[in-house]
Design a protein around this motif. Structure first.
Motif, short mmCIF file in Angstrom:
data_model
loop_
_atom_site.label_atom_id
_atom_site.label_comp_id
_atom_site.label_asym_id
_atom_site.label_seq_id
_atom_site.Cartn_x
_atom_site.Cartn_y
_atom_site.Cartn_z
N ASP A 157 -5.88 4.89 -6.67
CA ASP A 157 -7.00 5.25 -5.85
C ASP A 157 -8.18 4.31 -6.05
O ASP A 157 -9.17 4.71 -6.80
CB ASP A 157 -7.40 6.79 -6.49
N ASP B 19 0.92 -1.32 -0.10
CA ASP B 19 0.07 0.01 0.06
C ASP B 19 1.07 1.16 -0.05
O ASP B 19 1.73 1.57 1.09
CB ASP B 19 -0.97 0.09 1.19
N GLU C 42 -1.51 10.20 -4.91
CA GLU C 42 -2.29 8.99 -5.26
C GLU C 42 -2.09 7.93 -4.24
O GLU C 42 -0.78 7.92 -3.80
CB GLU C 42 -2.29 8.54 -6.61
N ARG C 43 -2.99 7.10 -4.04
CA ARG C 43 -2.74 5.87 -3.29
C ARG C 43 -2.62 4.45 -4.11
O ARG C 43 -3.68 4.36 -5.01
CB ARG C 43 -3.95 5.40 -2.29
N VAL D 66 -2.18 0.60 -4.89
CA VAL D 66 -1.94 -0.66 -4.05
C VAL D 66 -1.32 -1.82 -5.19
O VAL D 66 -2.02 -2.03 -6.20
CB VAL D 66 -3.37 -0.88 -3.81
N SER E 85 1.96 5.35 -1.12
CA SER E 85 1.55 6.62 -1.28
C SER E 85 2.68 7.52 -2.26
O SER E 85 3.75 7.48 -1.63
CB SER E 85 1.49 7.31 -0.05
#
Length: 322
Positions: free
Chosen positions: A49, A9, A63-64, A66, A11
């Motif tokens: 996201d 996860d 933005e995130r 994963v 950032s």
């Protein structure tokens, strides 16, 4: 036990220039090349996201991301006739002097040419504990670190050596050239080491969930601009010496990952700068390894000389009388 997917996860930093999604994934997840990152994105294993995107997406910051990495497919390494410097061998263990540049066991980016490939050709009775991908391996040293390493040839030896490394009873002594000159002649560095909070390819003392690490050091020789250190590992975490010395302000000579790249420009001696550039790796050598033989109970200790590339630098410095 079946291995599970690994989930990252991440950032995206808000500062800096825009970066492609595949570049960001490759830079942030250890062991992932850009082509592998592109495959993960195209397979739907990367979201931005909570949306699926293309590898070429430009990340603007904030933005995130994963990333879900599947476990590697089981692989059986092939035997390869690669020369080995064997320091000791019996029915239970083999001790080798690993050259710089050799990876210990096969991985995605290094399927061949590794120590395991060489050992499989050298001996047919390696322990299989820990999986077929790394037979006999109970500890590792970095690809670009040279020096002594022990490998188990029997399951009994593997279990005993693994326990000794876990209990920190193995003697492990390294020689390293570092930039700068520590004020004291010896010291002890203690602190947790784990995955770097933002750069997933590095280790750091600032990790949220690090493992306890202790390094003892003392000055072996002082020169102008650099110092030769003798270090003893009380624990054996990934990149431990490189992290501890860099965070103490004395990065290893030639270590481009942990701050040893720019410091070369501070050296006034052009010959020394040339020798360091020719080294092309961190100046770190696993000099001594001592352990209790897993079957006989006898204490064994093996000591290795500096490899030619590091010895050339030390010889030059000693001739300067600095």
């Amino acid at each position: 036990m079946e291995r599970q997917d690994e989930r990252y996860d991440l950032s995206v930093p808000t500062e800096g220039e825009a970066e492609r999604l595949d570049q960001f994934v490759a830079r942030s997840v250890q062991g992932i090349t850009r082509s592998a990152a592109q495959r993960l994105i195209e397979e739907g294993r990367v979201t931005v996201d909570d949306r699926l995107e293309k590898p070429s997406l430009k990340l603007r910051g904030g933005e995130r991301v994963v990333v879900t990495v599947p476990p590697p497919a089981p692989a059986v390494p092939e035997a390869e006739e690669i020369p080995l410097v064997v320091l000791h061998e019996d029915g239970d263990v083999v001790v080798v002097d690993k050259p710089a540049g050799m990876v210990v066991h096969p991985a995605a980016g290094n399927p061949g040419g590794t120590l395991v490939n060489a050992l499989l050709a050298h001996c047919t009775d390696l322990s299989g504990i820990g999986g077929e991908i790394r037979p006999g391996i109970v500890h590792r040293i970095d690809k670009d670190t040279s020096g002594v390493l022990v490998v188990a040839k029997s399951d009994r030896a593997h279990e005993s050596l693994s326990r000794q490394f876990h209990d920190h009873t193995v003697k492990r002594v390294y020689l390293a050239l570092v930039y700068g000159s520590p004020r004291e002649d010896k010291g002890r560095i203690e602190g947790a080491i784990g995955r770097h909070p933002t750069d997933r390819k590095k280790m750091s003392g600032a990790a949220r969930h690090g493992k306890h690490a202790v390094t003892h050091w003392r000055v072996a020789a002082r020169f102008t601009g650099v110092t030769l250190l003798r270090l003893r590992l009380e624990t054996g975490r990934t990149h431990q010496i490189r992290v501890h010395m860099a965070e103490a302000g004395f990065p290893l000579v030639g270590d481009e990952v942990y701050g040893g790249a720019g410091r070369i420009n501070n050296l006034r001696d052009p010959v020394l700068r040339k020798l360091i550039r020719e080294l092309g790796r961190q100046a770190l050598h696993a000099k001594t390894l001592g352990f209790v033989h897993p079957v006989t109970g006898e204490y064994l200790e093996f000591d290795t000389e500096l490899p030619e590339d590091m010895a050339r630098i030390i010889d030059y410095l000693e001739r300067q009388g600095a």
